[in-house]
Design a protein around this motif. Structure first.
Motif, PDB file in Angstrom:
ATOM      1  N   PRO A  15     -22.709  39.156  27.852  1.00 13.43           N
ATOM      2  CA  PRO A  15     -22.675  39.800  29.173  1.00 13.43           C
ATOM      3  C   PRO A  15     -21.815  39.035  30.179  1.00 13.43           C
ATOM      4  O   PRO A  15     -21.107  39.637  30.977  1.00 13.43           O
ATOM      5  N   ARG A  16     -21.884  37.685  30.109  1.00 11.39           N
ATOM      6  CA  ARG A  16     -21.104  36.835  31.002  1.00 11.39           C
ATOM      7  C   ARG A  16     -20.339  35.828  30.139  1.00 11.39           C
ATOM      8  O   ARG A  16     -20.946  35.054  29.414  1.00 11.39           O
ATOM      9  N   LEU A  17     -19.020  35.866  30.235  1.00 10.92           N
ATOM     10  CA  LEU A  17     -18.185  35.022  29.388  1.00 10.92           C
ATOM     11  C   LEU A  17     -17.223  34.214  30.231  1.00 10.92           C
ATOM     12  O   LEU A  17     -16.530  34.770  31.090  1.00 10.92           O
ATOM     13  N   ALA A  18     -17.175  32.907  29.993  1.00 12.13           N
ATOM     14  CA  ALA A  18     -16.157  32.052  30.599  1.00 12.13           C
ATOM     15  C   ALA A  18     -15.062  31.810  29.574  1.00 12.13           C
ATOM     16  O   ALA A  18     -15.350  31.529  28.405  1.00 12.13           O
ATOM     17  N   VAL A  19     -13.824  31.937  29.993  1.00 16.58           N
ATOM     18  CA  VAL A  19     -12.673  31.628  29.140  1.00 16.58           C
ATOM     19  C   VAL A  19     -11.937  30.471  29.785  1.00 16.58           C
ATOM     20  O   VAL A  19     -11.555  30.536  30.955  1.00 16.58           O
ATOM     21  N   GLY A  51      -5.859  32.620  25.943  1.00 17.23           N
ATOM     22  CA  GLY A  51      -6.910  32.826  26.923  1.00 17.23           C
ATOM     23  C   GLY A  51      -6.789  34.162  27.625  1.00 17.23           C
ATOM     24  O   GLY A  51      -7.781  34.889  27.791  1.00 17.23           O
ATOM     25  N   CYS A  52      -5.583  34.523  28.041  1.00 13.52           N
ATOM     26  CA  CYS A  52      -5.383  35.791  28.764  1.00 13.52           C
ATOM     27  C   CYS A  52      -5.634  36.993  27.869  1.00 13.52           C
ATOM     28  O   CYS A  52      -6.255  37.981  28.293  1.00 13.52           O
ATOM     29  N   GLU A  53      -5.148  36.943  26.632  1.00 11.06           N
ATOM     30  CA  GLU A  53      -5.349  38.059  25.713  1.00 11.06           C
ATOM     31  C   GLU A  53      -6.834  38.336  25.484  1.00 11.06           C
ATOM     32  O   GLU A  53      -7.298  39.473  25.612  1.00 11.06           O
ATOM     33  N   LEU A  54      -7.579  37.286  25.136  1.00 10.36           N
ATOM     34  CA  LEU A  54      -8.986  37.485  24.804  1.00 10.36           C
ATOM     35  C   LEU A  54      -9.825  37.747  26.047  1.00 10.36           C
ATOM     36  O   LEU A  54     -10.801  38.509  25.997  1.00 10.36           O
ATOM     37  N   ALA A  55      -9.470  37.137  27.170  1.00 11.25           N
ATOM     38  CA  ALA A  55     -10.207  37.388  28.415  1.00 11.25           C
ATOM     39  C   ALA A  55     -10.119  38.859  28.792  1.00 11.25           C
ATOM     40  O   ALA A  55     -11.126  39.503  29.127  1.00 11.25           O
ATOM     41  N   THR A  92     -14.995  35.269  33.475  1.00 12.16           N
ATOM     42  CA  THR A  92     -14.429  34.335  34.445  1.00 12.16           C
ATOM     43  C   THR A  92     -13.396  33.497  33.702  1.00 12.16           C
ATOM     44  O   THR A  92     -13.726  32.833  32.715  1.00 12.16           O
ATOM     45  N   LEU A  93     -12.162  33.557  34.146  1.00 15.07           N
ATOM     46  CA  LEU A  93     -11.057  32.867  33.476  1.00 15.07           C
ATOM     47  C   LEU A  93     -10.649  31.649  34.290  1.00 15.07           C
ATOM     48  O   LEU A  93     -10.244  31.771  35.444  1.00 15.07           O
ATOM     49  N   PHE A  94     -10.778  30.470  33.678  1.00 12.32           N
ATOM     50  CA  PHE A  94     -10.426  29.208  34.336  1.00 12.32           C
ATOM     51  C   PHE A  94      -9.042  28.754  33.880  1.00 12.32           C
ATOM     52  O   PHE A  94      -8.734  28.775  32.686  1.00 12.32           O
ATOM     53  N   HIS A  95      -8.233  28.322  34.837  1.00 13.06           N
ATOM     54  CA  HIS A  95      -6.907  27.813  34.510  1.00 13.06           C
ATOM     55  C   HIS A  95      -6.581  26.650  35.446  1.00 13.06           C
ATOM     56  O   HIS A  95      -6.827  26.735  36.652  1.00 13.06           O
ATOM     57  N   LYS A  96      -6.027  25.603  34.886  1.00 10.38           N
ATOM     58  CA  LYS A  96      -5.793  24.392  35.684  1.00 10.38           C
ATOM     59  C   LYS A  96      -4.609  24.523  36.631  1.00 10.38           C
ATOM     60  O   LYS A  96      -4.485  23.737  37.576  1.00 10.38           O
ATOM     61  N   HIS A  97      -3.729  25.478  36.387  1.00  5.08           N
ATOM     62  CA  HIS A  97      -2.562  25.663  37.239  1.00  5.08           C
ATOM     63  C   HIS A  97      -2.798  26.799  38.241  1.00  5.08           C
ATOM     64  O   HIS A  97      -3.793  27.524  38.163  1.00  5.08           O
ATOM     65  N   ILE A 110     -19.093  30.440  26.360  1.00  2.00           N
ATOM     66  CA  ILE A 110     -17.854  29.815  26.813  1.00  2.00           C
ATOM     67  C   ILE A 110     -16.854  29.877  25.665  1.00  2.00           C
ATOM     68  O   ILE A 110     -17.150  29.446  24.550  1.00  2.00           O
ATOM     69  N   LEU A 111     -15.681  30.432  25.950  1.00  2.00           N
ATOM     70  CA  LEU A 111     -14.608  30.518  24.957  1.00  2.00           C
ATOM     71  C   LEU A 111     -13.485  29.582  25.373  1.00  2.00           C
ATOM     72  O   LEU A 111     -12.948  29.703  26.470  1.00  2.00           O
ATOM     73  N   VAL A 112     -13.138  28.669  24.491  1.00  2.00           N
ATOM     74  CA  VAL A 112     -12.080  27.701  24.764  1.00  2.00           C
ATOM     75  C   VAL A 112     -10.779  28.200  24.148  1.00  2.00           C
ATOM     76  O   VAL A 112     -10.701  28.426  22.940  1.00  2.00           O
ATOM     77  N   GLY A 113      -9.767  28.374  24.998  1.00  2.00           N
ATOM     78  CA  GLY A 113      -8.450  28.802  24.515  1.00  2.00           C
ATOM     79  C   GLY A 113      -7.358  28.016  25.191  1.00  2.00           C
ATOM     80  O   GLY A 113      -6.396  28.591  25.697  1.00  2.00           O
ATOM     81  N   ALA A 114      -7.513  26.696  25.216  1.00  2.00           N
ATOM     82  CA  ALA A 114      -6.593  25.831  25.964  1.00  2.00           C
ATOM     83  C   ALA A 114      -5.868  24.882  25.021  1.00  2.00           C
ATOM     84  O   ALA A 114      -6.202  23.712  24.904  1.00  2.00           O
ATOM     85  N   GLY A 115      -4.873  25.404  24.323  1.00  2.00           N
ATOM     86  CA  GLY A 115      -4.015  24.536  23.520  1.00  2.00           C
ATOM     87  C   GLY A 115      -4.438  24.432  22.067  1.00  2.00           C
ATOM     88  O   GLY A 115      -5.512  24.879  21.662  1.00  2.00           O
ATOM     89  N   ARG A 116      -3.558  23.811  21.276  1.00  2.00           N
ATOM     90  CA  ARG A 116      -3.764  23.657  19.843  1.00  2.00           C
ATOM     91  C   ARG A 116      -3.588  22.197  19.455  1.00  2.00           C
ATOM     92  O   ARG A 116      -2.756  21.479  20.010  1.00  2.00           O
ATOM     93  N   THR A 117      -4.385  21.757  18.490  1.00  2.00           N
ATOM     94  CA  THR A 117      -4.331  20.386  17.986  1.00  2.00           C
ATOM     95  C   THR A 117      -3.908  20.415  16.521  1.00  2.00           C
ATOM     96  O   THR A 117      -4.533  21.121  15.716  1.00  2.00           O
ATOM     97  N   PRO A 118      -2.863  19.682  16.133  1.00  2.00           N
ATOM     98  CA  PRO A 118      -2.378  19.738  14.743  1.00  2.00           C
ATOM     99  C   PRO A 118      -3.370  19.126  13.759  1.00  2.00           C
ATOM    100  O   PRO A 118      -4.062  18.149  14.073  1.00  2.00           O
TER     101      PRO A 118
END
Length: 515
Positions: free
Chosen positions: A207-211, A218-222, A233-238, A298-306
């Motif tokens: 019902p309530r999702l933070a991305v 992040g934008c696609e799934l949000a 609620t979509l959080f972005h550092k910029h 909470i859905l994390v979509g901030a970058g990729r780690t090799p």
């Protein structure tokens, strides 16, 4: 010696579709083959890059001995937890949006749109399972490839261990990909969170999702989850979403997300997460103030780690960085001349089609470039990409800022879709085609398209850049009327009109007198 592998944790829920998927991409009864005495090529990782390298090398009919190793799911992120499932969700979410937008077309929207989220996810699982035979262990075995399921570890510069097996090789390719970056936010791990690896296992819509993260993922799934029933609620550092994209394009998408009633929290930093009876409470700092949002997931979509862990790369002299991945040169060769890499493990372009293109370079450079002759370069690729929001943003080539950094003098031609007849008929006028060309020339340097199906349109411009066809050539291409792609021809025609200088007009007028 043969060895039966143990199945990795199954994707959830374990219904008929996920069981079918697992039987293809990580069958529980799979028996690893006895290794050959020596392999021409051993590929670690069966995502897009690894699959293309292995299939391409084995499919040449030259009798090459090829081994493919995968510790998790064949098909990698793209099939299992990336491109395929995300686009299925996006398609369902677009249906909802189109139903809500029906009234201006003379169609009465229902008062309430009933969304069966479980059915949406079941459709995704069915489609994913239907695609999975193409990436299956069985298919690649039938191609003549020795498929090993299990973790891989370099033993020395000529051997890789997989469970109890030792695979000796002439050349090896690292294609282990990347995973979602885990942000270091106090309390996040304890509260629990989703990533692309787990979000597609949901059967109920939060019902309530933070991305967390205002980049493409992040934008696609949000947007998709907002349309499918979550309050996101979509959080972005910029200060702006999609800040690496063309600013005008990103602004259109940002405004659309606001119209979709997402809550955007920009220019913020996340301080901590705590669990309460009301839900997961996110504490964030914005404008020097601490605020809170309560969510269910909470859905994390901030970058990729090799994925460089546990490969024992130090033992074989392969230089790597935990953040940026395996270090390669322009030929995708690592610091060990017998070992190459391709895909998300070593490239800034973290796209399926980029991994595919890089894999083709690796096949040539590892097998068909004796003494380094005739090798292909990664830098020669012209790489388009798409952000699959609604509308989409598609881009290829240089951005204006990049051209300026390289000292190029440029001009930009922009055709808004509000001037394109088909876009007017479709009710899709928010967007544009923007083409960057070299000043004084029709040479195309880059392009950005914002449209509902921008990804289907960008390839025409990509082809023009690859084949060195300029705007004049595009102007001579007949486009069916009415189509939204006609905007590309309009841009090319706009360039042609700039050639009508007073001197040119005088010459043309003179020609008419003798015609």
């Amino acid at each position: 010696m043969t060895h039966s592998i143990q199945q990795e944790p199954a994707l959830q829920p374990l219904d008929e579709y996920n069981q079918s998927l697992m039987s293809n991409v990580h069958p529980i009864d799979w028996v690893n083959p006895s290794p050959a005495a020596n392999y021409d090529l051993v590929v670690i990782g069966a995502g897009t890059a690894g699959l293309v390298v292995a299939a391409g090398a084995a499919g040449l009919g030259l009798g090459l001995k090829v081994a493919l190793i995968e510790k998790n799911l064949m098909g990698g992120d793209c099939l299992n937890v990336g491109c395929v499932p995300s686009k299925c969700l996006i398609r369902s979410s677009r249906v909802v949006a189109q139903m809500r937008e029906a009234t201006p077309f003379g169609i009465q929207s229902p008062d309430a749109i009933e969304i069966d989220f479980a059915a949406v996810m079941q459709r995704m699982r069915r489609i994913r399972a239907g695609i999975s035979p193409h990436d299956s262990a069985e298919r690649f075995r039938n191609l003549g490839i020795d498929v090993f399921l299990g973790p891989a570890e370099f033993v020395d510069s000529g051997a890789i261990a997989v469970n109890t097996h030792l695979l000796r090789f002439k050349k090896a390719v690292i294609a282990t990909g990347a995973r979602a970056t885990r942000p270091q936010i106090s309390g996040l791990a304890e509260a629990g969170y989703l990533t692309n690896e787990t979000v597609f296992s949901l059967t109920e819509c939060p019902p309530r999702l933070a991305v967390i993260g205002g980049g493409p993922i992040g934008c696609e799934l949000a947007q998709a989850f907002q349309r499918l029933g979550s309050q996101v609620t979509l959080f972005h550092k910029h200060g702006h979403l999609l800040d690496r994209e063309d600013a005008d394009a990103a602004e259109i998408v940002q405004q659309q997300l606001l119209q979709d009633n997402l809550k955007l929290v920009l220019d913020c930093s996340l301080e901590k997460v705590e669990i309460t009876d009301a839900g997961k409470v996110i504490h964030y700092r914005q404008n020097d103030e601490i605020n809170t949002v309560v969510v269910d997931e909470i859905l994390v979509g901030a970058g990729r780690t090799p994925n460089v862990d546990r490969l024992n790369l130090d033992a074989v002299g392969v230089k790597y960085d935990a953040r940026h991945g395996v270090v390669v040169d322009d030929y995708l060769q690592t610091t060990n001349p017998h070992i190459y890499a391709a895909g998300d493990i070593c490239m800034n372009w973290k796209f399926t089609h980029a991994a595919d293109a890089a894999a083709r370079i690796v096949i040539k450079n590892t097998l068909f470039s004796p003494f380094g002759l005739g090798r292909s370069k990664l830098s020669n690729l012209v790489m388009p990409w798409v952000t699959y929001t609604d509308p989409e943003i598609a881009h290829v080539g240089l951005y204006e800022r990049e051209a300026q950094e390289q000292g190029m003098e440029t001009n930009t031609i922009t055709i808004p879709f509000s001037s394109v007849d088909r876009a007017l008929a479709d009710g899709e006028t928010e967007g544009f085609v923007k083409i960057l060309h070299k000043r004084g020339s029709d040479q195309i340097l880059g392009a950005t398209i914002v449209a509902r199906h921008a990804g289907e349109m960008i390839s025409e411009i990509t082809l023009a850049i690859v084949t060195k066809q300029g705007l004049s050539a595009l102007s001579g291409v007949i486009h069916p009327y009415p189509t939204q792609a006609e905007a590309i021809k309009k841009a090319a025609d706009a360039y042609r009109r700039t050639l009508l200088t007073p001197r040119t007009k005088s010459l043309l007028k003179l020609l008419t007198k003798f015609s």
